[in-house]
Design a protein around this motif. Structure first.
Motif, PDB file in Angstrom:
ATOM      1  N   GLN A   1      -7.285 -10.417   9.260  1.00 12.98           N
ATOM      2  CA  GLN A   1      -8.152  -9.533  10.032  1.00 12.98           C
ATOM      3  C   GLN A   1      -7.479  -8.181  10.203  1.00 12.98           C
ATOM      4  OE1 GLN A   1      -9.260 -10.950  13.897  1.00 12.98           O
ATOM      5  NE2 GLN A   1     -10.538  -9.193  14.312  1.00 12.98           N
ATOM      6  N   HIS A   2      -6.214  -8.208  10.581  1.00 11.85           N
ATOM      7  CA  HIS A   2      -5.437  -6.978  10.729  1.00 11.85           C
ATOM      8  C   HIS A   2      -4.176  -7.161   9.905  1.00 11.85           C
ATOM      9  CE1 HIS A   2      -8.034  -5.819  14.012  1.00 11.85           C
ATOM     10  NE2 HIS A   2      -7.859  -7.020  14.528  1.00 11.85           N
ATOM     11  N   ILE A   3      -3.762  -6.113   9.241  1.00 14.58           N
ATOM     12  CA  ILE A   3      -2.601  -6.268   8.368  1.00 14.58           C
ATOM     13  C   ILE A   3      -1.804  -4.970   8.347  1.00 14.58           C
ATOM     14  CG2 ILE A   3      -3.762  -5.569   6.235  1.00 14.58           C
ATOM     15  CD1 ILE A   3      -2.281  -8.014   4.946  1.00 14.58           C
ATOM     16  N   GLY A   4      -0.540  -5.136   8.305  1.00 15.02           N
ATOM     17  CA  GLY A   4       0.347  -3.984   8.162  1.00 15.02           C
ATOM     18  C   GLY A   4       0.677  -3.853   6.693  1.00 15.02           C
ATOM     19  N   ILE A   5       1.824  -4.363   6.320  1.00 13.24           N
ATOM     20  CA  ILE A   5       2.241  -4.346   4.919  1.00 13.24           C
ATOM     21  C   ILE A   5       2.084  -5.753   4.367  1.00 13.24           C
ATOM     22  CG2 ILE A   5       4.184  -4.018   3.347  1.00 13.24           C
ATOM     23  CD1 ILE A   5       5.296  -2.011   5.392  1.00 13.24           C
ATOM     24  N   ALA A   6       1.485  -5.836   3.197  1.00 15.71           N
ATOM     25  CA  ALA A   6       1.326  -7.131   2.546  1.00 15.71           C
ATOM     26  C   ALA A   6       1.683  -6.976   1.082  1.00 15.71           C
ATOM     27  CB  ALA A   6      -0.103  -7.619   2.682  1.00 15.71           C
ATOM     28  N   VAL A   7       2.485  -7.903   0.613  1.00 16.07           N
ATOM     29  CA  VAL A   7       2.906  -7.860  -0.779  1.00 16.07           C
ATOM     30  C   VAL A   7       2.643  -9.223  -1.384  1.00 16.07           C
ATOM     31  CG1 VAL A   7       4.864  -7.564  -2.341  1.00 16.07           C
ATOM     32  CG2 VAL A   7       4.713  -6.198  -0.261  1.00 16.07           C
ATOM     33  N   SER A   8       1.992  -9.235  -2.529  1.00 18.34           N
ATOM     34  CA  SER A   8       1.752 -10.517  -3.173  1.00 18.34           C
ATOM     35  C   SER A   8       2.342 -10.557  -4.574  1.00 18.34           C
ATOM     36  CB  SER A   8       0.244 -10.796  -3.223  1.00 18.34           C
ATOM     37  OG  SER A   8      -0.393  -9.849  -4.043  1.00 18.34           O
ATOM     38  N   GLY A   9       3.081  -9.555  -4.951  1.00 14.41           N
ATOM     39  CA  GLY A   9       3.665  -9.520  -6.285  1.00 14.41           C
ATOM     40  C   GLY A   9       5.092 -10.042  -6.306  1.00 14.41           C
ATOM     41  N   ASP A  10       5.613 -10.213  -7.510  1.00 14.78           N
ATOM     42  CA  ASP A  10       6.986 -10.675  -7.681  1.00 14.78           C
ATOM     43  C   ASP A  10       7.954  -9.508  -7.546  1.00 14.78           C
ATOM     44  OD1 ASP A  10       6.155 -13.251  -8.229  1.00 14.78           O
ATOM     45  OD2 ASP A  10       6.062 -12.915 -10.393  1.00 14.78           O
ATOM     46  N   ASN A  11       9.127  -9.807  -7.025  1.00  9.14           N
ATOM     47  CA  ASN A  11      10.235  -8.855  -6.976  1.00  9.14           C
ATOM     48  C   ASN A  11       9.875  -7.543  -6.296  1.00  9.14           C
ATOM     49  OD1 ASN A  11      11.825 -10.724  -8.466  1.00  9.14           O
ATOM     50  ND2 ASN A  11      10.801 -10.023 -10.332  1.00  9.14           N
ATOM     51  N   ALA A  12       9.063  -7.602  -5.287  1.00 11.05           N
ATOM     52  CA  ALA A  12       8.677  -6.381  -4.577  1.00 11.05           C
ATOM     53  C   ALA A  12       9.759  -6.008  -3.571  1.00 11.05           C
ATOM     54  CB  ALA A  12       7.351  -6.575  -3.857  1.00 11.05           C
ATOM     55  N   THR A  13       9.933  -4.721  -3.383  1.00  8.88           N
ATOM     56  CA  THR A  13      10.892  -4.225  -2.399  1.00  8.88           C
ATOM     57  C   THR A  13      10.146  -3.300  -1.441  1.00  8.88           C
ATOM     58  OG1 THR A  13      12.645  -4.298  -4.042  1.00  8.88           O
ATOM     59  CG2 THR A  13      13.048  -2.947  -2.075  1.00  8.88           C
ATOM     60  N   ILE A  14      10.325  -3.523  -0.174  1.00  4.33           N
ATOM     61  CA  ILE A  14       9.698  -2.680   0.826  1.00  4.33           C
ATOM     62  C   ILE A  14      10.766  -1.770   1.386  1.00  4.33           C
ATOM     63  CG2 ILE A  14       8.427  -2.643   3.010  1.00  4.33           C
ATOM     64  CD1 ILE A  14       6.921  -3.975   0.709  1.00  4.33           C
ATOM     65  N   HIS A  15      10.535  -0.496   1.301  1.00  4.20           N
ATOM     66  CA  HIS A  15      11.475   0.484   1.786  1.00  4.20           C
ATOM     67  C   HIS A  15      11.063   0.918   3.189  1.00  4.20           C
ATOM     68  CE1 HIS A  15      13.455   0.835  -2.094  1.00  4.20           C
ATOM     69  NE2 HIS A  15      12.245   0.810  -2.635  1.00  4.20           N
ATOM     70  N   PRO A  16      12.033   1.228   4.030  1.00  2.28           N
ATOM     71  CA  PRO A  16      11.705   1.625   5.396  1.00  2.28           C
ATOM     72  C   PRO A  16      10.718   2.791   5.470  1.00  2.28           C
ATOM     73  CG  PRO A  16      14.058   1.285   5.193  1.00  2.28           C
ATOM     74  CD  PRO A  16      13.473   1.174   3.818  1.00  2.28           C
ATOM     75  N   SER A  17      10.741   3.683   4.522  1.00  2.49           N
ATOM     76  CA  SER A  17       9.829   4.832   4.543  1.00  2.49           C
ATOM     77  C   SER A  17       8.387   4.425   4.238  1.00  2.49           C
ATOM     78  CB  SER A  17      10.291   5.902   3.553  1.00  2.49           C
ATOM     79  OG  SER A  17      10.254   5.360   2.237  1.00  2.49           O
ATOM     80  N   GLN A  18       8.181   3.223   3.679  1.00  3.62           N
ATOM     81  CA  GLN A  18       6.844   2.761   3.349  1.00  3.62           C
ATOM     82  C   GLN A  18       6.188   2.014   4.508  1.00  3.62           C
ATOM     83  OE1 GLN A  18       7.796   0.469  -0.153  1.00  3.62           O
ATOM     84  NE2 GLN A  18       6.921   2.066  -1.471  1.00  3.62           N
ATOM     85  N   ARG A  19       6.918   1.780   5.565  1.00  4.02           N
ATOM     86  CA  ARG A  19       6.364   1.009   6.684  1.00  4.02           C
ATOM     87  C   ARG A  19       5.402   1.790   7.464  1.00  4.02           C
ATOM     88  NH1 ARG A  19      11.110  -2.775   8.995  1.00  4.02           N
ATOM     89  NH2 ARG A  19      11.785  -3.526   7.012  1.00  4.02           N
TER      90      ARG A  19
END
Length: 144
Positions: A126-144
């Motif tokens: 219903q509500h979502i912030g960051i969601a990743v469903s791929g392989d080997n994904a990296t979330i960087h602090p600037s992307q939050r």
């Protein structure tokens, strides 16, 4: 309004079944029972109130037909046809009386959110912030 009536009856269905299962054919005339447990009263009690509101608004013939449908559903709790016949009687009553339909709608809890998700790596929320469903994904602090 026909689609709305169908949705109302679908939403009321589990409450109606619980009421008939808990109270049997006496559901139409049973008064409030403070001794009944909260869980039963929560679900079955709402179904009982819906059935009683509909029953009170019917004429003598309509009451007899509704009573018959309730009795059959109570006698055959696993019979989906009997449950469907009861829902059909409720649907008919709501179609014939717009005020009754509004009253029953007011008794039902407001609909929640339903999220249907299908497929590989599908994300549903219903509500979502960051969601990743791929392989080997990296979330960087600037992307939050």
């Amino acid at each position: 309004m026909s689609t709305e009536i169908v949705q109302l009856v679908e939403q009321a269905g589990p409450y109606l079944s619980a009421a008939v299962g808990a109270y049997g054919a006496a559901v139409l005339t049973r008064a409030e029972d403070v001794a009944v447990g909260a869980a039963v009263e929560g679900t079955a009690g709402l179904g009982r109130r819906i059935l009683q509101v509909v029953w009170r608004q019917r004429d003598e013939e309509g009451r007899a037909v509704l009573e018959s449908a309730v009795r059959e559903a109570a006698e055959e709790p696993d019979d989906t046809d009997a449950a469907a016949a009861l829902r059909q009687q409720i649907k008919r009553a709501l179609r014939e009386d717009a005020e009754l339909a509004r009253e029953v709608a007011g008794l039902l809890p407001t609909a929640g959110v339903t999220v249907n998700v299908s497929g590989d790596r599908a994300i549903g929320a219903q509500h979502i912030g960051i969601a990743v469903s791929g392989d080997n994904a990296t979330i960087h602090p600037s992307q939050r």
